[in-house]
Scaffold this motif. Structure first.
Motif, PDB file in Angstrom:
ATOM      1  N   ASP A   6      -5.259  16.070   6.921  1.00 17.09           N
ATOM      2  CA  ASP A   6      -4.345  16.059   5.780  1.00 17.09           C
ATOM      3  C   ASP A   6      -4.065  14.619   5.360  1.00 17.09           C
ATOM      4  O   ASP A   6      -4.013  13.718   6.194  1.00 17.09           O
ATOM      5  N   LYS A   7      -3.901  14.422   4.076  1.00 20.03           N
ATOM      6  CA  LYS A   7      -3.509  13.124   3.505  1.00 20.03           C
ATOM      7  C   LYS A   7      -4.436  11.983   3.936  1.00 20.03           C
ATOM      8  O   LYS A   7      -4.003  10.919   4.341  1.00 20.03           O
ATOM      9  N   SER A   8      -5.745  12.209   3.817  1.00 23.31           N
ATOM     10  CA  SER A   8      -6.751  11.218   4.225  1.00 23.31           C
ATOM     11  C   SER A   8      -7.229  10.316   3.095  1.00 23.31           C
ATOM     12  O   SER A   8      -7.776   9.252   3.355  1.00 23.31           O
ATOM     13  N   PHE A   9      -7.060  10.734   1.831  1.00 19.78           N
ATOM     14  CA  PHE A   9      -7.690  10.013   0.721  1.00 19.78           C
ATOM     15  C   PHE A   9      -6.689   9.646  -0.373  1.00 19.78           C
ATOM     16  O   PHE A   9      -5.775  10.394  -0.680  1.00 19.78           O
ATOM     17  N   ASP A  10      -6.937   8.490  -0.961  1.00 17.65           N
ATOM     18  CA  ASP A  10      -6.125   8.012  -2.086  1.00 17.65           C
ATOM     19  C   ASP A  10      -6.599   8.607  -3.411  1.00 17.65           C
ATOM     20  O   ASP A  10      -5.813   8.738  -4.346  1.00 17.65           O
ATOM     21  N   ALA A  11      -7.880   8.931  -3.479  1.00 17.37           N
ATOM     22  CA  ALA A  11      -8.439   9.476  -4.717  1.00 17.37           C
ATOM     23  C   ALA A  11      -9.602  10.401  -4.404  1.00 17.37           C
ATOM     24  O   ALA A  11     -10.282  10.243  -3.381  1.00 17.37           O
ATOM     25  N   VAL A  12      -9.820  11.346  -5.309  1.00 18.50           N
ATOM     26  CA  VAL A  12     -10.951  12.273  -5.208  1.00 18.50           C
ATOM     27  C   VAL A  12     -11.693  12.243  -6.538  1.00 18.50           C
ATOM     28  O   VAL A  12     -11.075  12.269  -7.605  1.00 18.50           O
ATOM     29  N   LEU A  13     -13.017  12.191  -6.447  1.00 20.58           N
ATOM     30  CA  LEU A  13     -13.893  12.222  -7.616  1.00 20.58           C
ATOM     31  C   LEU A  13     -14.695  13.516  -7.615  1.00 20.58           C
ATOM     32  O   LEU A  13     -15.149  13.958  -6.554  1.00 20.58           O
ATOM     33  N   MET A  14     -14.888  14.080  -8.787  1.00 18.28           N
ATOM     34  CA  MET A  14     -15.749  15.254  -8.946  1.00 18.28           C
ATOM     35  C   MET A  14     -16.566  15.066 -10.214  1.00 18.28           C
ATOM     36  O   MET A  14     -16.044  15.205 -11.313  1.00 18.28           O
ATOM     37  N   LYS A  18       0.072  11.110  -0.650  1.00 20.70           N
ATOM     38  CA  LYS A  18       1.147  11.150  -1.634  1.00 20.70           C
ATOM     39  C   LYS A  18       0.764  10.223  -2.794  1.00 20.70           C
ATOM     40  O   LYS A  18       0.241   9.133  -2.578  1.00 20.70           O
ATOM     41  N   ASN A  19       0.993  10.657  -4.008  1.00 18.33           N
ATOM     42  CA  ASN A  19       0.609   9.921  -5.218  1.00 18.33           C
ATOM     43  C   ASN A  19      -0.909   9.818  -5.384  1.00 18.33           C
ATOM     44  O   ASN A  19      -1.397   8.916  -6.076  1.00 18.33           O
ATOM     45  N   GLY A  20      -1.648  10.720  -4.728  1.00 18.95           N
ATOM     46  CA  GLY A  20      -3.107  10.726  -4.833  1.00 18.95           C
ATOM     47  C   GLY A  20      -3.574  11.040  -6.249  1.00 18.95           C
ATOM     48  O   GLY A  20      -2.838  11.599  -7.069  1.00 18.95           O
ATOM     49  N   LYS A  21      -4.828  10.666  -6.518  1.00 25.21           N
ATOM     50  CA  LYS A  21      -5.395  10.781  -7.854  1.00 25.21           C
ATOM     51  C   LYS A  21      -6.679  11.602  -7.818  1.00 25.21           C
ATOM     52  O   LYS A  21      -7.416  11.571  -6.837  1.00 25.21           O
ATOM     53  N   LEU A  22      -6.932  12.314  -8.910  1.00 24.89           N
ATOM     54  CA  LEU A  22      -8.114  13.170  -9.037  1.00 24.89           C
ATOM     55  C   LEU A  22      -8.800  12.866 -10.357  1.00 24.89           C
ATOM     56  O   LEU A  22      -8.161  12.823 -11.412  1.00 24.89           O
ATOM     57  N   PHE A  23     -10.129  12.663 -10.304  1.00 20.57           N
ATOM     58  CA  PHE A  23     -10.946  12.377 -11.482  1.00 20.57           C
ATOM     59  C   PHE A  23     -12.032  13.442 -11.552  1.00 20.57           C
ATOM     60  O   PHE A  23     -12.841  13.575 -10.633  1.00 20.57           O
ATOM     61  N   LYS A  27      -8.734   1.261 -10.933  1.00 22.01           N
ATOM     62  CA  LYS A  27      -8.110  -0.066 -10.968  1.00 22.01           C
ATOM     63  C   LYS A  27      -6.799  -0.157 -10.178  1.00 22.01           C
ATOM     64  O   LYS A  27      -6.585  -1.122  -9.450  1.00 22.01           O
ATOM     65  N   PRO A  28      -5.881   0.815 -10.258  1.00 17.23           N
ATOM     66  CA  PRO A  28      -4.609   0.684  -9.530  1.00 17.23           C
ATOM     67  C   PRO A  28      -4.722   0.817  -8.003  1.00 17.23           C
ATOM     68  O   PRO A  28      -3.774   0.509  -7.290  1.00 17.23           O
ATOM     69  N   LEU A  29      -5.869   1.269  -7.503  1.00 16.12           N
ATOM     70  CA  LEU A  29      -6.010   1.467  -6.059  1.00 16.12           C
ATOM     71  C   LEU A  29      -6.113   0.136  -5.324  1.00 16.12           C
ATOM     72  O   LEU A  29      -6.753  -0.799  -5.804  1.00 16.12           O
ATOM     73  N   SER A  30      -5.516   0.075  -4.143  1.00 11.81           N
ATOM     74  CA  SER A  30      -5.655  -1.133  -3.322  1.00 11.81           C
ATOM     75  C   SER A  30      -7.074  -1.183  -2.758  1.00 11.81           C
ATOM     76  O   SER A  30      -7.763  -0.162  -2.694  1.00 11.81           O
ATOM     77  N   ASN A  31      -7.500  -2.354  -2.328  1.00 12.33           N
ATOM     78  CA  ASN A  31      -8.861  -2.497  -1.804  1.00 12.33           C
ATOM     79  C   ASN A  31      -9.092  -1.754  -0.490  1.00 12.33           C
ATOM     80  O   ASN A  31     -10.223  -1.581  -0.070  1.00 12.33           O
ATOM     81  N   GLN A  32      -8.037  -1.306   0.150  1.00 14.31           N
ATOM     82  CA  GLN A  32      -8.174  -0.537   1.383  1.00 14.31           C
ATOM     83  C   GLN A  32      -8.179   0.968   1.114  1.00 14.31           C
ATOM     84  O   GLN A  32      -8.250   1.765   2.045  1.00 14.31           O
ATOM     85  N   ALA A  33      -8.113   1.371  -0.125  1.00 14.31           N
ATOM     86  CA  ALA A  33      -8.020   2.781  -0.482  1.00 14.31           C
ATOM     87  C   ALA A  33      -9.305   3.520  -0.117  1.00 14.31           C
ATOM     88  O   ALA A  33     -10.402   2.950  -0.095  1.00 14.31           O
ATOM     89  N   SER A  34      -9.146   4.815   0.152  1.00 12.17           N
ATOM     90  CA  SER A  34     -10.289   5.674   0.474  1.00 12.17           C
ATOM     91  C   SER A  34     -10.491   6.678  -0.658  1.00 12.17           C
ATOM     92  O   SER A  34      -9.535   7.236  -1.192  1.00 12.17           O
ATOM     93  N   VAL A  35     -11.763   6.881  -1.016  1.00 14.00           N
ATOM     94  CA  VAL A  35     -12.132   7.730  -2.138  1.00 14.00           C
ATOM     95  C   VAL A  35     -13.111   8.788  -1.641  1.00 14.00           C
ATOM     96  O   VAL A  35     -14.114   8.472  -1.007  1.00 14.00           O
TER      97      VAL A  35
END
Length: 189
Positions: free
Chosen positions: A94-102, A125-130, A32-40
């Protein structure tokens, strides 16, 4: 070894049945907090199941997946950019993604700590991991661990709080949720 390269059809058609609704709700809250341009990035994506769930939460995000099994990735949805690769050698800047899912992939990795270093490298920076995986401290989680060991898999299962401590050692702030014999780790740099 589990022949994942030949199991894409099975995972595509039956894999979604094993994800509890509460985990999917938690995934939506995570995104939810990610902008619509974010990469996952979906690491160890298989057929892209986690990305499909995430896409239902927000179809505006850019979804990218890696998996070493081409036979799994060929069943991924068209909106998912796929790459045949391992988590230990991510083919991204480096620094290509806003979030990573596993999703149920961490325990399959040959070298989870190297993979985590790669994930940190590609997170902004401030990236997220799930991370969603089996809890080896439970009866069912331990049974899956033993079965995968018998099948020749790496079986790098973690108890949730051991994984939390490891991720905190890499600079993440971490929250853990339990779902019977599974768990979710949400981490932020």
């Amino acid at each position: 070894m589990i022949p994942f390269n030949h199991l894409g059809f099975f995972f595509k058609n039956f894999g979604s049945l094993i994800y509890p609704k509460k985990v999917l709700e938690e995934l939506c809250q995570f995104l939810k907090p990610l902008s619509n341009q974010a990469s996952v990035l979906d690491v160890g994506a298989g057929t892209g199941m986690m990305s499909e769930f995430a896409h239902r939460c927000n179809s505006e995000l850019k979804y990218v997946a890696i998996d070493p099994a081409e036979g799994m990735l060929k069943f991924a949805p068209e909106y998912l950019e796929t790459h045949i690769a391992t988590a230990e050698a991510l083919p991204f800047e480096d620094k290509s993604f806003d979030a990573v899912l596993m999703g149920e992939s961490l325990h399959h990795l040959r070298d989870p700590e190297l993979a985590l270093k790669e994930i940190i490298r590609v997170l902004k920076k401030n990236g997220k991991l799930f991370i969603y995986d089996f809890d080896v401290s439970t009866f069912r989680g331990n049974a899956i661990y033993k079965m995968e060991k018998l099948l020749g898999e790496p079986a790098h299962f973690y108890e949730p709080y051991d994984l939390k401590n490891m991720l905190e050692g890499y600079g993440f702030s971490v929250e853990v949720s339990h779902y019977k014999w599974r768990y979710v780790v949400r981490a932020s740099l």
